[in-house]
Design a protein around this motif. Structure first.
Motif, PDB file in Angstrom:
ATOM      1  N   ASP A 156       0.306  66.878  85.451  1.00  0.00           N
ATOM      2  CA  ASP A 156      -0.491  65.719  85.061  1.00  0.00           C
ATOM      3  C   ASP A 156      -0.044  64.415  85.731  1.00  0.00           C
ATOM      4  O   ASP A 156      -0.423  63.334  85.316  1.00  0.00           O
ATOM      5  N   VAL A 157       0.720  64.527  86.811  1.00  0.00           N
ATOM      6  CA  VAL A 157       1.201  63.347  87.531  1.00  0.00           C
ATOM      7  C   VAL A 157       0.092  62.805  88.425  1.00  0.00           C
ATOM      8  O   VAL A 157      -0.637  63.566  89.057  1.00  0.00           O
ATOM      9  N   ASN A 158      -0.007  61.478  88.490  1.00  0.00           N
ATOM     10  CA  ASN A 158      -0.939  60.838  89.397  1.00  0.00           C
ATOM     11  C   ASN A 158      -0.454  61.082  90.826  1.00  0.00           C
ATOM     12  O   ASN A 158       0.655  60.701  91.189  1.00  0.00           O
ATOM     13  N   LEU A 169      11.509  59.892  90.414  1.00  0.00           N
ATOM     14  CA  LEU A 169      10.971  59.598  91.735  1.00  0.00           C
ATOM     15  C   LEU A 169      12.017  58.997  92.673  1.00  0.00           C
ATOM     16  O   LEU A 169      12.182  59.452  93.803  1.00  0.00           O
ATOM     17  N   LYS A 225       9.281  61.690  79.668  1.00  0.00           N
ATOM     18  CA  LYS A 225       8.529  62.426  80.682  1.00  0.00           C
ATOM     19  C   LYS A 225       9.299  62.442  82.004  1.00  0.00           C
ATOM     20  O   LYS A 225       9.969  61.485  82.350  1.00  0.00           O
ATOM     21  N   LEU A 278       3.182  60.208  93.955  1.00  0.00           N
ATOM     22  CA  LEU A 278       4.011  61.160  94.680  1.00  0.00           C
ATOM     23  C   LEU A 278       3.667  61.272  96.156  1.00  0.00           C
ATOM     24  O   LEU A 278       4.145  62.186  96.825  1.00  0.00           O
ATOM     25  N   THR A 331       8.496  62.986  85.992  1.00  0.00           N
ATOM     26  CA  THR A 331       7.462  63.117  87.012  1.00  0.00           C
ATOM     27  C   THR A 331       7.800  64.246  87.978  1.00  0.00           C
ATOM     28  O   THR A 331       6.985  65.085  88.284  1.00  0.00           O
ATOM     29  N   VAL A 332       9.046  64.222  88.462  1.00  0.00           N
ATOM     30  CA  VAL A 332       9.482  65.198  89.458  1.00  0.00           C
ATOM     31  C   VAL A 332      10.956  65.524  89.256  1.00  0.00           C
ATOM     32  O   VAL A 332      11.738  64.666  88.858  1.00  0.00           O
ATOM     33  N   ILE A 347       7.145  69.615  89.923  1.00  0.00           N
ATOM     34  CA  ILE A 347       6.314  68.449  89.617  1.00  0.00           C
ATOM     35  C   ILE A 347       5.446  68.738  88.400  1.00  0.00           C
ATOM     36  O   ILE A 347       4.875  69.829  88.282  1.00  0.00           O
ATOM     37  N   SER A 371       3.246  70.007  82.275  1.00  0.00           N
ATOM     38  CA  SER A 371       3.054  68.577  82.054  1.00  0.00           C
ATOM     39  C   SER A 371       4.366  67.836  82.294  1.00  0.00           C
ATOM     40  O   SER A 371       5.437  68.451  82.332  1.00  0.00           O
ATOM     41  N   GLN A 372       4.254  66.517  82.420  1.00  0.00           N
ATOM     42  CA  GLN A 372       5.452  65.702  82.605  1.00  0.00           C
ATOM     43  C   GLN A 372       6.349  65.774  81.372  1.00  0.00           C
ATOM     44  O   GLN A 372       7.574  65.836  81.486  1.00  0.00           O
TER      45      GLN A 372
END
Length: 84
Positions: free
Chosen positions: A38-40, A18, A76, A44, A78-79, A35, A63-64
């Motif tokens: 399964d990211v919240n 991030l 994991k 983001l 996230t992005v 991305i 998935s992450q």
């Protein structure tokens, strides 16, 4: 370039995470975002807002964990931001 970790993947430079993605977005160096599905979304919000304003394409990964493995890290992701 700053001291952020920039690596090459399939001849494409990218940054993971991030904070590094936000830096690259501010510097207008991002070509595409990947991305984890399964990211919240709340995590983001700034990334998605910036990408939307600058018409940066976004792809989603299953998935992450799978995204992290895909870019060669053992945690994991996230992005991932693909750089210009």
């Amino acid at each position: 370039m700053s001291n952020e970790k920039v690596t090459r993947f399939d001849k494409q430079a990218y940054v993971v995470g991030l904070k590094e993605t936000l830096k690259a977005l501010r510097d207008q160096r991002v070509n595409k975002l990947i991305i984890g599905e399964d990211v919240n979304v709340h995590l983001l919000a700034r990334v998605l807002s910036f990408a939307n304003q600058n018409m940066i394409p976004i792809e989603f990964f299953s998935s992450q964990q799978a995204l992290g493995e895909y870019v060669g890290i053992n945690v994991k992701a996230t992005v991932v931001a693909l750089l210009k």
